[in-house]
Write an enzyme that holds these catalytic residues in place. Structure first.
Site, mmCIF file in Angstrom:
data_model
loop_
_atom_site.group_PDB
_atom_site.id
_atom_site.type_symbol
_atom_site.label_atom_id
_atom_site.label_comp_id
_atom_site.label_asym_id
_atom_site.label_seq_id
_atom_site.Cartn_x
_atom_site.Cartn_y
_atom_site.Cartn_z
ATOM 1 N N SER A 150 0.859 -1.189 0.000
ATOM 2 C CA SER A 150 0.000 0.000 0.000
ATOM 3 C C SER A 150 0.892 1.233 0.000
ATOM 4 C CB SER A 150 -0.860 0.013 1.271
ATOM 5 O OG SER A 150 -1.558 1.234 1.383
ATOM 6 N N TYR A 172 -2.049 -1.741 10.358
ATOM 7 C CA TYR A 172 -2.084 -1.778 8.885
ATOM 8 C C TYR A 172 -0.781 -1.220 8.309
ATOM 9 C CZ TYR A 172 -4.007 -1.112 4.146
ATOM 10 O OH TYR A 172 -4.243 -1.159 2.793
HETATM 11 N N1 NAD Z 1 -8.770 -0.079 -1.324
HETATM 12 C C1 NAD Z 1 -7.714 0.657 -1.053
HETATM 13 O O1 NAD Z 1 -7.810 1.893 -0.977
HETATM 14 C C2 NAD Z 1 -6.366 0.019 -0.880
HETATM 15 C C3 NAD Z 1 -5.217 0.843 -0.953
HETATM 16 C C4 NAD Z 1 -3.951 0.267 -0.822
HETATM 17 C C5 NAD Z 1 -3.844 -1.096 -0.621
HETATM 18 N N2 NAD Z 1 -4.975 -1.883 -0.548
HETATM 19 C C6 NAD Z 1 -4.793 -3.319 -0.356
HETATM 20 O O2 NAD Z 1 -5.348 -4.013 -1.456
HETATM 21 C C7 NAD Z 1 -5.720 -5.333 -1.058
HETATM 22 C C8 NAD Z 1 -7.108 -5.660 -1.578
HETATM 23 O O3 NAD Z 1 -8.075 -4.835 -0.955
HETATM 24 P P1 NAD Z 1 -9.362 -4.257 -1.718
HETATM 25 O O4 NAD Z 1 -9.134 -2.823 -1.923
HETATM 26 O O5 NAD Z 1 -9.676 -5.100 -2.888
HETATM 27 O O6 NAD Z 1 -10.461 -4.406 -0.571
HETATM 28 P P2 NAD Z 1 -11.722 -5.394 -0.410
HETATM 29 O O7 NAD Z 1 -12.170 -5.245 1.000
HETATM 30 O O8 NAD Z 1 -12.709 -5.139 -1.490
HETATM 31 O O9 NAD Z 1 -11.127 -6.845 -0.677
HETATM 32 C C9 NAD Z 1 -10.375 -7.547 0.274
HETATM 33 C C10 NAD Z 1 -10.736 -9.013 0.166
HETATM 34 O O10 NAD Z 1 -9.933 -9.755 1.104
HETATM 35 C C11 NAD Z 1 -10.761 -10.690 1.775
HETATM 36 N N3 NAD Z 1 -10.171 -11.019 3.076
HETATM 37 C C12 NAD Z 1 -10.067 -10.207 4.159
HETATM 38 N N4 NAD Z 1 -9.519 -10.864 5.185
HETATM 39 C C13 NAD Z 1 -9.257 -12.110 4.747
HETATM 40 C C14 NAD Z 1 -8.673 -13.251 5.358
HETATM 41 N N5 NAD Z 1 -8.298 -13.235 6.648
HETATM 42 N N6 NAD Z 1 -8.525 -14.373 4.615
HETATM 43 C C15 NAD Z 1 -8.922 -14.402 3.304
HETATM 44 N N7 NAD Z 1 -9.500 -13.361 2.688
HETATM 45 C C16 NAD Z 1 -9.650 -12.214 3.396
HETATM 46 C C17 NAD Z 1 -12.119 -9.980 1.899
HETATM 47 O O11 NAD Z 1 -13.203 -10.868 2.138
HETATM 48 C C18 NAD Z 1 -12.202 -9.280 0.539
HETATM 49 O O12 NAD Z 1 -12.813 -10.102 -0.441
HETATM 50 C C19 NAD Z 1 -5.577 -5.361 0.464
HETATM 51 O O13 NAD Z 1 -4.365 -5.999 0.808
HETATM 52 C C20 NAD Z 1 -5.513 -3.891 0.832
HETATM 53 O O14 NAD Z 1 -4.848 -3.673 2.035
HETATM 54 C C21 NAD Z 1 -6.215 -1.346 -0.689
#
Ligand code: NAD
Length: 287
Positions: A150, A172
């Site tokens: 991130s 985080y």
């Molecule tokens: N959305 C943002 O702004 C953002 C920014 C930077 C990084 N990220 C990173 O991107 C990645 C994906 O996130 P996203 O934005 O698609 O969010 P999201 O919440 O839509 O998707 C995350 C997915 O991970 C699954 N998940 C959560 N905990 C879990 C576990 N213990 N075991 C298995 N699955 C699990 C959830 O059910 C969900 O389907 C994450 O690592 C997040 O930290 C997101």
């Protein structure tokens, strides 16, 4: 020929958001997919996670591209269950070439419980290590490991996020920083075997994680119960380019590149898909 034709990729957090987008693009480019997701909520995380029907929809999208999906409902914190799911998926699909450790939570509640720190670290750091470590025995020369970090990793390392997002926010940022360090060090260990390890570091992404009450509150500490509109007014602050967020597909393009043989000599990279967020926050250090 697709850019990952004939490869098999495991993706955690594949039921929705970025994970689903990665599954769809890699399938469109010729990969079969092992799609993993917890598909239930985690108590300290104040927004809903995916549901089983979301994971089914990801499988449907993969199959629509003419590829095969093997799905498993598994928590990435449970290394034994994860190993069993990967082993079965590899038996079903025949091989494993690409590991995308993408699952994550952001339990960013100011004044939240200390359990939020533990859960953020367990999912966002230990969950990455678990997926990579149970996958390693299946990987051969040419394989590619991609961890989702991130922009928060860079901000946490500089203490420049300027946000108080409680113990979960601290967890985080810490988890994402350590993921960066892990990718760097593992890349060196696996390079002699021609197995590559890289991280992608997105800025805000247009997913359910971003569009959640705790995230809105982190971006608008000045308001009680801020709305999406309130948060969208401040989302662009992170970025050098004047956008509030990027789309999951923007990250998927980077994942596809790193997964493909086009990146065969690219390893140990911290690839930022962050609309200039890190260069805005971190002064040039001369290296
Ligand atoms: N959305 C943002 O702004 C953002 C920014 C930077 C990084 N990220 C990173 O991107 C990645 C994906 O996130 P996203 O934005 O698609 O969010 P999201 O919440 O839509 O998707 C995350 C997915 O991970 C699954 N998940 C959560 N905990 C879990 C576990 N213990 N075991 C298995 N699955 C699990 C959830 O059910 C969900 O389907 C994450 O690592 C997040 O930290 C997101």
């Amino acid at each position: 020929m697709g850019r990952v034709e004939g490869k098999v990729a495991v993706i955690s957090g594949a039921a929705r958001g970025q994970g689903r987008s990665h599954a769809r693009l890699l399938a469109a480019e010729g990969a079969n997919i092992i799609a993993i997701d917890v598909c239930e909520d985690i108590a300290s995380n104040d927004y809903p996670l995916a549901r089983p029907e979301d994971l089914d929809e990801t499988a449907r999208l993969v199959e629509k591209e003419g590829r095969t999906a093997y799905t498993a409902i598994v928590d990435v914190r449970d290394r034994a269950a994860l190993a069993a799911a990967i082993d079965t998926g590899v038996t079903e699909l025949g091989r494993l070439d690409v590991v995308v450790a993408n699952a994550g939570i952001a339990p960013l509640t100011k004044g939240g419980p200390r359990q939020a720190f533990i859960d953020a670290v367990d999912v966002d750091l230990v969950g990455v290590l678990n997926l990579v470590h149970v996958s390693l025995k299946h990987l051969k020369a040419g394989a590619s490991i991609i961890a989702t970090g991130s922009l928060a990793a860079s901000l946490a390392s500089q203490n420049t996020s300027g946000m108080d997002a409680g113990p979960g926010g601290a967890g985080y940022g810490f988890a994402k920083q350590v993921v960066s360090h892990y990718v760097n060090n593992l890349a060196l260990q696996l390079a002699p075997e021609f197995i590559r390890v890289n991280a992608v570091h997105p800025t805000n992404v247009n997913t359910a994680m971003l569009h959640s009450p705790p995230m809105y509150a982190a971006f608008r500490p000045d308001l009680d119960n801020p709305t999406r509109e309130d948060a969208e007014a401040t989302f662009p602050i992170l970025n050098a380019m004047p956008v509030p967020y990027i789309e999951p597909e923007d990250v998927s393009e980077a994942v596809l590149y790193l997964a493909s043989d086009a990146a065969r000599y690219v390893t140990g990279q911290q690839l930022r898909i962050d609309a200039g967020g890190a260069v805005k926050a971190i002064p040039w250090s001369g290296s």
